[in-house]
Design an enzyme around this catalytic site. Structure first.
Site, short mmCIF file in Angstrom:
data_model
loop_
_atom_site.label_atom_id
_atom_site.label_comp_id
_atom_site.label_asym_id
_atom_site.label_seq_id
_atom_site.Cartn_x
_atom_site.Cartn_y
_atom_site.Cartn_z
N LYS A 19 -0.01 19.96 35.65
CA LYS A 19 -0.37 21.25 35.04
C LYS A 19 0.06 22.41 35.93
O LYS A 19 0.71 23.36 35.49
CB LYS A 19 -1.89 21.31 34.81
CG LYS A 19 -2.43 22.69 34.47
CD LYS A 19 -3.95 22.72 34.49
CE LYS A 19 -4.49 24.13 34.35
NZ LYS A 19 -4.20 24.70 33.02
N ILE A 440 -10.81 35.32 17.15
CA ILE A 440 -11.55 34.07 16.97
C ILE A 440 -12.65 33.89 18.01
O ILE A 440 -13.56 33.10 17.82
CB ILE A 440 -10.57 32.88 16.96
CG1 ILE A 440 -9.54 33.06 15.84
CG2 ILE A 440 -11.30 31.56 16.77
CD1 ILE A 440 -10.15 33.25 14.46
N GLU A 493 -16.15 36.27 25.77
CA GLU A 493 -16.57 35.05 26.46
C GLU A 493 -16.14 34.96 27.93
O GLU A 493 -15.76 33.89 28.41
CB GLU A 493 -16.06 33.81 25.69
CG GLU A 493 -16.49 33.81 24.23
CD GLU A 493 -15.92 32.61 23.46
OE1 GLU A 493 -15.45 31.65 24.09
OE2 GLU A 493 -15.95 32.66 22.21
N ASP A 498 -15.63 26.71 29.21
CA ASP A 498 -15.05 25.89 28.15
C ASP A 498 -16.01 25.94 26.98
O ASP A 498 -17.22 26.03 27.15
CB ASP A 498 -14.87 24.45 28.64
CG ASP A 498 -14.44 23.50 27.54
OD1 ASP A 498 -13.23 23.46 27.25
OD2 ASP A 498 -15.30 22.81 26.97
N ARG A 524 -2.49 22.35 29.09
CA ARG A 524 -3.90 22.65 28.82
C ARG A 524 -4.74 21.39 29.05
O ARG A 524 -4.53 20.37 28.39
CB ARG A 524 -4.06 23.15 27.39
CG ARG A 524 -5.48 23.22 26.87
CD ARG A 524 -6.24 24.39 27.39
NE ARG A 524 -7.46 24.58 26.64
CZ ARG A 524 -8.58 25.06 27.16
NH1 ARG A 524 -8.63 25.41 28.43
NH2 ARG A 524 -9.66 25.22 26.41
N TRP A 570 -15.92 16.77 21.22
CA TRP A 570 -15.22 17.19 22.42
C TRP A 570 -16.02 16.89 23.69
O TRP A 570 -15.70 17.37 24.77
CB TRP A 570 -14.84 18.66 22.33
CG TRP A 570 -13.74 18.88 21.32
CD1 TRP A 570 -13.14 17.95 20.52
CD2 TRP A 570 -13.12 20.12 20.99
NE1 TRP A 570 -12.20 18.53 19.72
CE2 TRP A 570 -12.16 19.86 19.98
CE3 TRP A 570 -13.28 21.44 21.44
CZ2 TRP A 570 -11.37 20.86 19.44
CZ3 TRP A 570 -12.49 22.44 20.90
CH2 TRP A 570 -11.54 22.15 19.90
N HIS A 662 -13.58 19.34 -0.38
CA HIS A 662 -14.93 19.43 -0.93
C HIS A 662 -15.95 19.58 0.18
O HIS A 662 -16.98 20.26 0.01
CB HIS A 662 -15.24 18.20 -1.78
CG HIS A 662 -15.25 16.91 -1.00
ND1 HIS A 662 -14.11 16.32 -0.49
CD2 HIS A 662 -16.27 16.08 -0.64
CE1 HIS A 662 -14.41 15.21 0.14
NE2 HIS A 662 -15.72 15.03 0.07
N GLU A 675 -6.49 27.73 11.44
CA GLU A 675 -5.17 27.78 12.08
C GLU A 675 -4.13 27.56 11.01
O GLU A 675 -4.13 26.55 10.32
CB GLU A 675 -5.10 26.68 13.14
CG GLU A 675 -3.84 26.73 13.99
CD GLU A 675 -3.88 25.74 15.14
OE1 GLU A 675 -2.81 25.29 15.55
OE2 GLU A 675 -4.99 25.44 15.62
N HIS A 704 -0.88 29.56 20.84
CA HIS A 704 -0.50 28.57 21.84
C HIS A 704 0.77 28.96 22.58
O HIS A 704 1.14 28.34 23.57
CB HIS A 704 -0.31 27.20 21.18
CG HIS A 704 -1.55 26.67 20.55
ND1 HIS A 704 -1.76 26.71 19.18
CD2 HIS A 704 -2.67 26.13 21.08
CE1 HIS A 704 -2.95 26.19 18.91
NE2 HIS A 704 -3.51 25.84 20.03
#
Length: 765
Positions: A19, A440, A493, A498, A524, A570, A662, A675, A704
């Site tokens: 990363k 968002i 935030e 997270d 990420r 998650w 539904h 999205e 992204h």
């Protein structure tokens, strides 16, 4: 002898080295050569870990800078012209497809990225053209990495995504009509060429992943397997182990007789252990079974007794030489190693197994069934002790939580009035214009935010100092939204690490790792909390910051919560209690938070459920409907305690929901944001077809990527949406939260978004 096997190993490194190297390269702080050098170092380190553990079959080509499917897209030259004509360096072309590129006169968005089956990992979707051709790269990555491992003294089993899955998981590019599976005859010769090169390099077996076999497949997909693999079997190719995972393959047994010339088949016996007997009956007379008995998706220790019994069942049918003990899937979905966890309670730590520990588990199980239990008696006894300690621990049970669950009624799942009556009150209460704009939830997490949070965590600043800093960040975020002219604000935030971890840290029943990172997409990484016991809320979690933000805002302030299903999905969930029970516990905790936010003067509350779809069982039928019933009820239970004048939003990180629309409608959220920027706006037709009555905010640009969309691009997206949605239904917002972006690009993109909304507001006045 029963061999041990790992299907794939985490890529990022024990300290997220990949990363950091990727992001340094993108920021022009690391050279291409140094990035490649670091990647090689990580690969060699990961092979050594597995070899030292005693794993017999070690994977290669499981490494990727960004995504393994993207690796195949580039390797097969399935590169849309908008990228190839830019004449970028191959590495930059690769990253351009993954994250977009807006530099040196080149301006291209990224390819679509979607969830990998029902996991929280995202893959880059193959995007195919009319007249598509394929060509193997001159130095194919699987061959290069196999030789790299061989030079280091490790003989590996290269991993490929299979040709049927590669195409079945792809799509036609915008304005193209090609059916991806129709390209199979063009793609298979490229696979044949690749396999010949791997054989020449010394590869004896190749793991070829066909995970679509766990899905409900159209006849044309099923029919593709036999002719494809007939062309990939023979003396000039390595032996092929066909790998499936995340579900059972019993419903696709009609495919297997056509694949009996393959060396073997891998099945996931953690997710679906009941498929074992049926699969054993379908194998060819000499085929090998790779038994996935060590969980590649969760962090709990393997129950050795149960795993050994499962493998013994296979051995009795096949013999030891035809059985491999394996992880259920790649270990990509698990943290690197438990050894770096110094702060976990010792009692709880003893229950866990991360990727490095799971390599030892497959080795121990294989040895137990090869040489007998006495050969690993100490390991078996320690494992049994851990399993029993967890089952009897007081940490897992909370009587008060169970008592509250027993008192939940059907009425608690319903809002006071239907949507038309609610919206009449909300419209007056909130004074919203046509085409309202919002974001968002999260705004960029700057280096200074991370530094101050780290100082507070370490006790280097006081709670008062940290609160003052957070309030200043909220003030700045509100000022920016004032200047941009948004209609519904968020506090940004800044206090949150997270979207799941933040809540888990404030709920009883969770524990947290220090270094338990897993890849979500690209660079990420997320650090999923772990649910170890019954969940409850001891105190308000977000009210203080949201109340402050509302007090300094001229416009409605949105309270931001993560929904019960996303908190569950998650996290690493318990495997000793049904997930519906855990979801209801989370819903009750969030219900208290929603009511407290309303009481604090926050009248727009967003309860995000981006994981609702990924929790959907992969196949249609009773299991899927049961899941949707308890998942929808959990969301409604969390949200239904407020007045009609309070507006409930929810957010979803996907737009392909035709197969369970539904359930989306049954959530009864006042506003849905989804999205959508990478998807065809035609997917919105389901809202038109069902006369969906509530409000929708399809994302108008991709968060992204660092690329800034023009105002005209956003106008064009809105125009497409208005073909399927009424003006009074449509909200204008980005695809997702802006946490990973920089402020410069965020302000520019949101300014274009607001101007595009104003244009349509005036047009429809």
């Amino acid at each position: 002898m029963v061999q041990s096997s790992v299907l794939g190993f985490p890529r990022m490194g024990g300290n997220r080295e990949l990363k950091k190297a990727n992001e340094a390269y993108w920021a022009d702080k690391l050279s291409r050569e140094d990035l490649l050098k670091e990647a090689k170092r990580l690969r060699l380190e990961h092979w050594k870990i597995q070899k030292d553990a005693g794993v017999d079959v070690i994977p290669s080509n499981d490494f990727a800078f960004y995504d393994h499917i993207l690796d195949h897209i580039q390797m097969f030259n399935a590169i849309p012209e908008r990228y190839s004509k830019a004449s970028l360096d191959p590495l930059d072309e690769y990253f351009a497809m993954g994250r977009g590129h807006q530099k040196d006169g080149v301006d291209v968005p990224s390819l679509e990225m979607v969830k990998w089956f029902d996991s929280n990992y995202h893959y880059v979707k193959p995007t195919l053209q009319d007249g598509q051709t394929f060509k193997l790269a001159s130095d194919p990555k699987p061959v290069v990495e196999f030789l790299e491992a061989k030079e280091a003294g490790v003989i590996t089993r290269p991993v490929l995504i299979g040709p049927v899955s590669f195409l079945a998981l792809g799509k036609a590019d915008r304005d193209q009509s090609v059916d991806p599976i129709s390209l199979l005859d063009k793609l298979v010769p490229v696979y044949a060429e690749l396999l010949e090169k791997l054989k020449a390099a010394g590869a004896e077996t190749v793991q070829i992943d066909e995970p679509v076999l766990v899905l409900d497949l159209a006849p044309k997909i099923k029919d593709a397997f036999k002719p494809a693999y007939e062309k990939l079997v023979g003396d000039k190719f390595p032996k092929l182990l066909l790998a499936t995972y995340f579900g059972d393959i019993v419903h696709n047994f009609d495919v297997l007789p056509g694949l009996q010339s393959l060396y073997g088949v891998h099945i996931d016996l953690v997710r679906n252990p009941e498929q074992l007997e049926s699969v054993l009956g379908q194998l060819g007379p000499n085929q090998v079974l790779s038994a996935g008995v060590v969980d590649g998706r969760n962090i709990w220790k393997t129950n050795f007794k149960r795993a050994v019994e499962t493998v013994e069942t296979a051995i009795q049918k096949l013999s030891k030489d035809r059985v491999i003990v394996a992880t259920s899937s790649s270990l990509l979905h698990t943290p690197h190693s438990l050894d770096s966890e110094k702060k976990l309670p010792e009692e709880v730590k003893d229950w866990f197994s991360f990727a490095v520990q799971k390599t030892a588990e497959v080795v121990a199980i294989a040895k137990a069934v090869t040489d007998g239990p006495a050969s690993v008696r100490e390991a078996l006894e320690a494992n049994a002790k851990s399993i029993q300690a967890r089952a009897s621990s007081e940490r897992t049970n909370n009587k008060a939580v169970k008592d509250r669950q027993s008192k939940v009624t059907e009425a608690m799942h319903e809002r006071q009035s239907p949507f038309p009556e609610r919206y009449a009150q909300q419209k007056t209460h909130l004074s919203l214009p046509l085409f309202p704009t919002t974001t968002i939830g999260s705004f960029p997490q700057t280096k200074e935010i991370r530094v101050q949070r780290n100082k507070f965590t370490k006790g280097e600043i006081t709670a008062e100092q940290y609160e003052s800093f957070i309030n200043k960040e909220i003030d700045d975020n509100v000022k920016i939204q004032d200047e941009l002219g948004l209609d519904v604000y968020v506090h940004g935030e800044p206090e949150r690490n997270d979207m799941v971890q933040y809540f888990g840290e404030r709920l009883d029943g969770y524990v947290f790792t220090t270094n338990g990172w897993v890849q979500s997409y690209g660079s990420r990484c997320v650090r999923p909390p772990i649910i170890v016991g019954d969940v409850s809320r001891p105190a308000p979690m977000t009210v203080k910051e949201s109340k402050y933000a509302a007090s300094v805002s001229k416009k409605p302030m949105k309270g931001m919560l993560t929904g019960p299903i996303t908190c569950l999905r998650w996290s690493y969930p318990r495997d000793d209690v049904h997930q519906s029970v855990q979801a209801q516990q989370l819903a009750l905790a969030l219900r208290d938070e929603v009511v407290d936010l309303e009481a604090a003067g926050v009248y727009v509350i967003q309860v995000d459920e981006p994981a609702l779809r990924e929790g959907l069982p992969l196949r249609s039928g009773r299991e899927r409907e049961n899941y949707l019933a308890w998942a929808v009820n959990s969301f409604k239970l969390a949200c239904a305690g407020v007045k009609d004048s309070t507006q409930i939003h929810s957010h979803f990180c996907y737009s392909e929901f035709q197969d369970f629309f539904h359930a989306i409608a049954a959530l009864d959220a006042d506003v849905l944001s989804i999205e959508n920027s990478k998807s065809d706006a035609k997917l919105l037709k389901v809202f038109e077809d069902t006369a969906y009555p509530r409000h929708i905010g399809p994302g108008v640009y991709d968060i992204h990527s660092p690329r800034v969309p023009s105002e005209q691009e956003i106008k064009d997206r809105i125009a497409e949406m208005l073909k399927f949605l009424k003006p009074e239904q449509l909200w204008i917002n980005p695809d997702c939260g802006l946490k990973t972006r920089q402020w410069k690009e965020t302000k520019a993109a949101l300014a274009n978004l607001v101007n595009a909304a104003k244009f349509y507001r005036e047009k429809h006045a």
